[in-house]
Design a protein around this motif. Structure first.
Motif, PDB file in Angstrom:
ATOM      1  N   VAL B 239       0.840  -1.199   0.000  1.00  0.00           N
ATOM      2  CA  VAL B 239       0.000   0.000   0.000  1.00  0.00           C
ATOM      3  C   VAL B 239       0.878   1.253   0.000  1.00  0.00           C
ATOM      4  N   PRO B 240       0.820   2.034  -1.091  1.00  0.00           N
ATOM      5  CA  PRO B 240       1.562   3.306  -1.103  1.00  0.00           C
ATOM      6  C   PRO B 240       1.117   4.146   0.090  1.00  0.00           C
ATOM      7  N   ALA B 241       2.086   4.688   0.838  1.00  0.00           N
ATOM      8  CA  ALA B 241       1.717   5.272   2.137  1.00  0.00           C
ATOM      9  C   ALA B 241       2.284   6.677   2.370  1.00  0.00           C
ATOM     10  N   ASN B 242       2.784   7.300   1.317  1.00  0.00           N
ATOM     11  CA  ASN B 242       3.205   8.698   1.518  1.00  0.00           C
ATOM     12  C   ASN B 242       2.013   9.579   1.859  1.00  0.00           C
ATOM     13  N   LYS B 243       0.841   9.213   1.313  1.00  0.00           N
ATOM     14  CA  LYS B 243      -0.389   9.914   1.684  1.00  0.00           C
ATOM     15  C   LYS B 243      -1.107   9.036   2.702  1.00  0.00           C
ATOM     16  N   LYS B 244      -1.059   9.479   3.947  1.00  0.00           N
ATOM     17  CA  LYS B 244      -1.654   8.668   5.018  1.00  0.00           C
ATOM     18  C   LYS B 244      -3.122   8.384   4.748  1.00  0.00           C
ATOM     19  N   TRP B 245      -3.829   9.382   4.220  1.00  0.00           N
ATOM     20  CA  TRP B 245      -5.265   9.205   3.988  1.00  0.00           C
ATOM     21  C   TRP B 245      -5.525   8.121   2.960  1.00  0.00           C
ATOM     22  N   TYR B 246      -4.621   7.958   2.010  1.00  0.00           N
ATOM     23  CA  TYR B 246      -4.819   6.875   1.042  1.00  0.00           C
ATOM     24  C   TYR B 246      -4.603   5.518   1.709  1.00  0.00           C
ATOM     25  N   ALA B 247      -3.521   5.408   2.457  1.00  0.00           N
ATOM     26  CA  ALA B 247      -3.217   4.111   3.097  1.00  0.00           C
ATOM     27  C   ALA B 247      -4.384   3.662   3.980  1.00  0.00           C
ATOM     28  N   ARG B 248      -5.010   4.619   4.662  1.00  0.00           N
ATOM     29  CA  ARG B 248      -6.099   4.253   5.573  1.00  0.00           C
ATOM     30  C   ARG B 248      -7.325   3.719   4.825  1.00  0.00           C
ATOM     31  N   ILE B 249      -7.713   4.399   3.752  1.00  0.00           N
ATOM     32  CA  ILE B 249      -8.883   3.880   3.020  1.00  0.00           C
ATOM     33  C   ILE B 249      -8.550   2.571   2.322  1.00  0.00           C
ATOM     34  N   ALA B 250      -7.293   2.424   1.913  1.00  0.00           N
ATOM     35  CA  ALA B 250      -6.928   1.177   1.235  1.00  0.00           C
ATOM     36  C   ALA B 250      -6.998  -0.006   2.203  1.00  0.00           C
ATOM     37  N   VAL B 251      -6.461   0.164   3.393  1.00  0.00           N
ATOM     38  CA  VAL B 251      -6.501  -0.943   4.365  1.00  0.00           C
ATOM     39  C   VAL B 251      -7.941  -1.193   4.809  1.00  0.00           C
ATOM     40  N   GLN B 252      -8.713  -0.127   4.960  1.00  0.00           N
ATOM     41  CA  GLN B 252     -10.126  -0.331   5.296  1.00  0.00           C
ATOM     42  C   GLN B 252     -10.807  -1.187   4.228  1.00  0.00           C
ATOM     43  N   ARG B 253     -10.531  -0.866   2.967  1.00  0.00           N
ATOM     44  CA  ARG B 253     -11.148  -1.625   1.861  1.00  0.00           C
ATOM     45  C   ARG B 253     -10.695  -3.089   1.880  1.00  0.00           C
ATOM     46  N   LEU B 254      -9.412  -3.318   2.172  1.00  0.00           N
ATOM     47  CA  LEU B 254      -8.907  -4.697   2.223  1.00  0.00           C
ATOM     48  C   LEU B 254      -9.606  -5.491   3.324  1.00  0.00           C
ATOM     49  N   LEU B 255      -9.832  -4.846   4.454  1.00  0.00           N
ATOM     50  CA  LEU B 255     -10.518  -5.522   5.554  1.00  0.00           C
ATOM     51  C   LEU B 255     -11.981  -5.772   5.200  1.00  0.00           C
ATOM     52  N   LEU B 256     -12.621  -4.782   4.578  1.00  0.00           N
ATOM     53  CA  LEU B 256     -14.015  -4.971   4.163  1.00  0.00           C
ATOM     54  C   LEU B 256     -14.127  -6.125   3.180  1.00  0.00           C
ATOM     55  N   ASP B 257     -13.215  -6.169   2.221  1.00  0.00           N
ATOM     56  CA  ASP B 257     -13.243  -7.257   1.232  1.00  0.00           C
ATOM     57  C   ASP B 257     -13.102  -8.615   1.917  1.00  0.00           C
ATOM     58  N   ALA B 258     -12.165  -8.692   2.848  1.00  0.00           N
ATOM     59  CA  ALA B 258     -11.933  -9.968   3.532  1.00  0.00           C
ATOM     60  C   ALA B 258     -13.175 -10.384   4.319  1.00  0.00           C
ATOM     61  N   LEU B 259     -13.781  -9.445   5.013  1.00  0.00           N
ATOM     62  CA  LEU B 259     -14.965  -9.763   5.815  1.00  0.00           C
ATOM     63  C   LEU B 259     -16.156 -10.105   4.927  1.00  0.00           C
ATOM     64  N   GLU B 260     -16.282  -9.389   3.798  1.00  0.00           N
ATOM     65  CA  GLU B 260     -17.378  -9.713   2.870  1.00  0.00           C
ATOM     66  C   GLU B 260     -17.220 -11.131   2.324  1.00  0.00           C
ATOM     67  N   ARG B 261     -15.989 -11.509   2.025  1.00  0.00           N
ATOM     68  CA  ARG B 261     -15.757 -12.873   1.533  1.00  0.00           C
ATOM     69  C   ARG B 261     -16.072 -13.904   2.615  1.00  0.00           C
ATOM     70  N   MET B 262     -15.731 -13.591   3.849  1.00  0.00           N
ATOM     71  CA  MET B 262     -16.037 -14.518   4.954  1.00  0.00           C
ATOM     72  C   MET B 262     -17.551 -14.569   5.170  1.00  0.00           C
ATOM     73  N   ASN B 263     -18.192 -13.420   4.970  1.00  0.00           N
ATOM     74  CA  ASN B 263     -19.649 -13.317   5.040  1.00  0.00           C
ATOM     75  C   ASN B 263     -20.275 -13.946   6.294  1.00  0.00           C
ATOM     76  N   PRO B 264     -19.843 -13.528   7.464  1.00  0.00           N
ATOM     77  CA  PRO B 264     -20.460 -14.066   8.687  1.00  0.00           C
ATOM     78  C   PRO B 264     -21.913 -13.613   8.800  1.00  0.00           C
ATOM     79  N   GLU B 265     -22.753 -14.502   9.274  1.00  0.00           N
ATOM     80  CA  GLU B 265     -24.176 -14.167   9.382  1.00  0.00           C
ATOM     81  C   GLU B 265     -24.638 -14.183  10.829  1.00  0.00           C
TER      82      GLU B 265
END
Lengths: 283, 283
Positions: B239-265
């Motif tokens: 994750v390119p991280a010179n722009k902190k705001w980019y790194a944060r949304i990118a990691v948030q998206r990665l976590l969302l993707d992982a949780l969506e794939r796990m799809n806990p109900e």
């Protein structure tokens, strides 16, 4: 005085003293606060950053060798809002600085040890704010009501707990003990809501109604626990909790007071700042 | 397309594939996102609740016996923003559902054990999102650069790590590995800021400049680690991280993707809702 500020410090008003009577606490009341829900939400948001800042100082201090930490102990009847306190109050802390432990029914291994065994393992590390969702008090609450342990043994536990907490405080961990106090009718409404919502069914347990039937016995067990273990080194605070918004600002205030008293400071540099600036510039 | 939304899913763009070259990643870039800092802050806030909701489902599921959990592994050069990810991204989770572990210099006891010993002890429990601030990768990063372990031994660790992660995934823990990638000049600015502010001195260590002098060696160690351990079961995301705001949304998206794939109900009720409503009403 703005409505979104404390009129009187709740720490003094909520602290259980020698003459404390749980039966005299009105779970609908909002001691020290004259605002409404909206005012309380503003107050909570206004102080969230301050809470996080104190915690970061505590954490920073620990990196330089301090062994201090803070422990919030939460006890309550079901649905009183322990989870909401964790989410909405402790949620202000940097996740790296907070450690939440829920103490449910002891495992087989835990049952074979002294009741403090599983507690000691979860005491907060230096710099950390620990939160216990239920705690070592279960042995003088459900164990007393359900007769899970002989009464003469339970009678010895209050002193054991006081000695244990003395030891914890002497080791650098401040303790804030909170009982969230809801009323019987309010609990009924909250349990009904859990039954009405399929995304809340997992929080409902048929045993909750069985416990509810023992309400007077539980109130008596809390009364005994609080009057025997509200010490100078680890006082109890009984927080009226029928209004969730009140309970949240009250616990936030108790944590702020504790951290202000601890007054952790940013550690001084243990290096020569000017030298480091030169080294960095040359790198 | 609004500027405060992803144009392309960063998961695919940031994933390290077989031909990955760290030297070709621009730390100033913002793959998949065309907005600015303000847009990114909006996006981060907009999805915070969604992230918390997924985590609560994962937690709920675990109460009914599921053994699934999620682990975020963060690696980076100093000042790249691991702490900010924990605070601003993982800060959205309910504190009871997240466990952050920082892996610093091993203690004497840890040094006497296999390098995975301290790691295994901190794997997330069922229902929990674990965050590792540094991790088992230190043995192929600082150990390689600083020659803390013989090279032929380090060469065997990549397979050991892949096998370990396979085992962890098979046990129900999804792994998201993130390298935050900053540039040499950006690091200099951030270290200078730490030296300028007395409330940041505790985060500065003269050793940081020594490490900085070994930048090319660290980049090479990261290159090797990523190309040898970015597997299908536990891929690396750089994750390119010179722009902190980019790194944060990118990691948030990665976590969302992982949780969506796990799809806990939400777990289904294991009791008769109608019966419980009657019991509650009568109580």
């Amino acid at each position: 005085m703005a409505k979104n500020e404390w009129k009187d410090d709740p720490s003094e008003l909520l602290r259980a003293t020698a003459t404390f009577r749980l039966s005299e606490v009105d779970p609908d009341s909002t001691p020290g606060f004259e605002g409404d829900k909206g005012d309380a939400e503003e107050l909570l948001a206004d102080h969230a950053h301050e809470l996080a800042d104190w915690q970061e100082r505590l954490f920073a201090e620990s990196r330089e060798g301090s062994n201090r930490s803070l422990l919030l102990v939460l006890q309550a009847m079901d649905t009183a809002g322990k989870g909401g306190i964790v989410r909405h109050v402790a949620g202000a802390f940097d996740p790296k600085g907070v450690a939440v432990t829920g103490f449910g029914v002891p495992t087989q291994e835990e049952s074979e040890h002294h009741f403090l065994w599983r507690i000691r393992k979860r005491l907060p590390a230096p710099g950390i704010v620990g939160v216990f969702d239920r705690s070592h008090y279960e042995v003088v609450l459900i164990h007393r009501v359900r007769e899970l342990t002989p009464l003469d043994e339970i009678e010895t536990y209050y002193d054991v707990i006081n000695d244990f907490e003395r030891e914890v405080v002497d080791s650098g961990t401040q303790i804030v003990k909170v009982m969230l106090h809801i009323g019987l009718d309010e609990q009924k409404e909250r349990l009904a809501e859990r039954l009405d919502r399929s995304d809340k069914h997992w929080k409902y347990n048929p045993g909750d109604v069985d416990e509810r039937m023992l309400w007077p016995q539980y109130q008596q067990a809390y009364q005994l626990a609080i009057e025997r273990t509200s010490t100078d080194h680890a006082p109890w605070f009984v927080v009226p909790a029928n209004k969730k918004w009140y309970a949240r600002i009250a616990v936030q205030r108790l944590l702020l007071d504790a951290l202000e008293r601890m007054n952790p400071e940013w550690p001084a540099a243990d290096f020569d700042v000017a030298v480091e600036k030169k080294r960095l510039a040359a790198s």
